[in-house]
Design a protein around this motif. Sequence first.
Motif, PDB file in Angstrom:
ATOM      1  N   SER A 265     -43.151 -70.271 -32.406  1.00 14.99           N
ATOM      2  CA  SER A 265     -43.238 -68.745 -32.325  1.00 14.99           C
ATOM      3  C   SER A 265     -43.157 -68.039 -33.666  1.00 14.99           C
ATOM      4  O   SER A 265     -43.596 -66.953 -33.792  1.00 14.99           O
ATOM      5  CB  SER A 265     -42.119 -68.208 -31.409  1.00 14.99           C
ATOM      6  OG  SER A 265     -40.691 -68.648 -31.980  1.00 14.99           O
ATOM      7  N   THR A 269     -44.217 -64.116 -34.463  1.00 14.65           N
ATOM      8  CA  THR A 269     -43.249 -63.050 -34.232  1.00 14.65           C
ATOM      9  C   THR A 269     -42.897 -62.183 -35.575  1.00 14.65           C
ATOM     10  O   THR A 269     -42.632 -61.034 -35.641  1.00 14.65           O
ATOM     11  CB  THR A 269     -41.824 -63.617 -33.770  1.00 14.65           C
ATOM     12  OG1 THR A 269     -41.371 -64.565 -34.623  1.00 14.65           O
ATOM     13  CG2 THR A 269     -42.010 -63.929 -32.342  1.00 14.65           C
ATOM     14  N   TYR A 283     -36.582 -56.723 -27.258  1.00 14.78           N
ATOM     15  CA  TYR A 283     -36.379 -56.669 -25.737  1.00 14.78           C
ATOM     16  C   TYR A 283     -36.724 -57.759 -24.979  1.00 14.78           C
ATOM     17  O   TYR A 283     -36.284 -58.162 -24.064  1.00 14.78           O
ATOM     18  CB  TYR A 283     -37.167 -55.279 -25.426  1.00 14.78           C
ATOM     19  CG  TYR A 283     -36.510 -53.952 -25.860  1.00 14.78           C
ATOM     20  CD1 TYR A 283     -35.230 -53.969 -25.375  1.00 14.78           C
ATOM     21  CD2 TYR A 283     -36.848 -53.209 -26.569  1.00 14.78           C
ATOM     22  CE1 TYR A 283     -34.411 -52.769 -25.741  1.00 14.78           C
ATOM     23  CE2 TYR A 283     -36.129 -52.109 -27.026  1.00 14.78           C
ATOM     24  CZ  TYR A 283     -34.822 -51.881 -26.608  1.00 14.78           C
ATOM     25  OH  TYR A 283     -34.204 -50.717 -27.148  1.00 14.78           O
ATOM     26  N   PRO A 284     -38.256 -58.387 -25.350  1.00 18.41           N
ATOM     27  CA  PRO A 284     -38.537 -59.545 -24.517  1.00 18.41           C
ATOM     28  C   PRO A 284     -37.721 -60.623 -24.784  1.00 18.41           C
ATOM     29  O   PRO A 284     -37.475 -61.541 -23.896  1.00 18.41           O
ATOM     30  CB  PRO A 284     -39.963 -59.691 -24.888  1.00 18.41           C
ATOM     31  CG  PRO A 284     -40.413 -58.301 -25.405  1.00 18.41           C
ATOM     32  CD  PRO A 284     -39.175 -57.792 -26.083  1.00 18.41           C
ATOM     33  N   ALA A 285     -37.209 -60.659 -26.135  1.00 22.28           N
ATOM     34  CA  ALA A 285     -36.265 -62.080 -26.313  1.00 22.28           C
ATOM     35  C   ALA A 285     -35.127 -61.905 -25.564  1.00 22.28           C
ATOM     36  O   ALA A 285     -34.764 -63.024 -24.961  1.00 22.28           O
ATOM     37  CB  ALA A 285     -36.184 -61.956 -27.861  1.00 22.28           C
ATOM     38  N   ILE A 287     -34.846 -60.709 -22.441  1.00 15.53           N
ATOM     39  CA  ILE A 287     -35.075 -61.281 -21.042  1.00 15.53           C
ATOM     40  C   ILE A 287     -35.357 -62.597 -21.131  1.00 15.53           C
ATOM     41  O   ILE A 287     -35.349 -63.308 -20.216  1.00 15.53           O
ATOM     42  CB  ILE A 287     -36.381 -60.497 -20.765  1.00 15.53           C
ATOM     43  CG1 ILE A 287     -36.144 -58.720 -20.648  1.00 15.53           C
ATOM     44  CG2 ILE A 287     -36.829 -60.477 -19.400  1.00 15.53           C
ATOM     45  CD1 ILE A 287     -37.171 -57.721 -20.362  1.00 15.53           C
ATOM     46  N   ILE A 288     -36.176 -63.061 -22.094  1.00 14.34           N
ATOM     47  CA  ILE A 288     -36.438 -64.475 -22.215  1.00 14.34           C
ATOM     48  C   ILE A 288     -35.247 -65.398 -22.064  1.00 14.34           C
ATOM     49  O   ILE A 288     -34.995 -66.301 -21.373  1.00 14.34           O
ATOM     50  CB  ILE A 288     -37.445 -64.927 -23.164  1.00 14.34           C
ATOM     51  CG1 ILE A 288     -39.017 -64.272 -22.886  1.00 14.34           C
ATOM     52  CG2 ILE A 288     -37.577 -66.663 -23.346  1.00 14.34           C
ATOM     53  CD1 ILE A 288     -39.800 -64.317 -23.989  1.00 14.34           C
ATOM     54  N   GLY A 315     -36.264 -66.997 -26.948  1.00  8.50           N
ATOM     55  CA  GLY A 315     -35.300 -66.017 -26.802  1.00  8.50           C
ATOM     56  C   GLY A 315     -34.158 -65.944 -27.833  1.00  8.50           C
ATOM     57  O   GLY A 315     -34.461 -65.128 -28.710  1.00  8.50           O
TER      58      GLY A 315
END
Length: 401
Positions: A265, A269, A283-285, A287-288, A315
């Motif tokens: 990643s 990223t 924010y996605p990290a 959640i993951i 994450g």
Amino acid sequence: MSDNAPLWTRNFILVSSINFQLVLTFYLLVVVIVGYAVAELGATTAQAGLVSGLFIVGTLIGRLLVGKFLERFGHKTTMIVGLIGFLIFSGFYFIPLNVAALLGVRFMHGFMMGMASTVLGTIIAQILPPTRRGEGIGYYSMSSTLGTAIGPFLAIWMMLHVGYNAIFALSTFIAMCCLIVALMIQVPNLPQHPKTVETQVSVKKPSFISQFIEMKALPISIIMLLASICYSGVLSFINFYAKEIDLVETASFFFLMYAIAILISRPFTGPLMDRKGENIIMYPAFIIMAIALILLSQAHSSFMLLLCAGLLGFGYGNIQSVCQTVAVKSANIERMGFATSTFFIFLDAGLGFGPYFIGQALGYISYSQLYFYSAMAVLACIVIYFLLHGRTASKRQQASA
């Protein structure tokens, strides 16, 4: 300075190699020390958590005090002293100890690592070409990523096949290699803090806190503290959980899969953050990471366990990387070392104190419940991140668009 200024210099490679070895040793020991304390010393789960975490507490104290050593002795001497101490305390694991004595060894071992690793980070920040500093720090952090992969993998494999003494012997050998490599580093003339009254007349006296902490890096460092507490339950207790669900062999590959996910990643990223800002990653990290912990709480197969490891890499691995970048960018060049130190102090505090409190909680909840509750805490971190940093970052990104 040109964008083509050399990055992979002799000093850069040597300093990165020491950082890799220090991180490898830390993870080599932290994964097995809980089991060692319980099986060999009869420690309780809470005591074993403290044995695991006190190393990082020592690292934290070492980072806080290293500035005073730098003022008095300079960079190379401080680094060498830290690595000599790191080698000496690596050898103490061979001596039969009770739990109290092992706590002392763990604290001092961590203290010496804190001294040495903070000096290494300061040297790296200074020797990198200014136009390539972000790129260089990214590559330097990869040495830590490799350590987080190889260390736990070796630890669990060696614990299953050769035993604790072999692990302690390897960590001592690596500590000796760190010292040998450090002697070959040519430390440049780095700026020192003013020492005399005459040199301080025209300089505003810094506050007590600013001698240790970069206030601009504090909000993102608090986020790192909370995320690392949630992750510390995985770091210190995944081997116990793997035994409970009969997946010990698979667990030896857990952190290897975690690091592979980070390596996959990172090339995407980093540029994405440069173009769109940190929120699009953070924010996605979160959640993951929460999904990974929820799945981990229900894991009953090798595939599921390794999937959780990969998701944690996407994450938590990216949360750590982005927070470090934000911390460094938040400060002026002369305060970059303090910003980096602030970030790692909070990271160390989370990984250090987390296992102790989690160990206390494990007297009342199961490992499965631990990881589920950790996932809920990660989701709560999204709100805290928004309040402390996210909304400010969003406004800044909109203004620059």
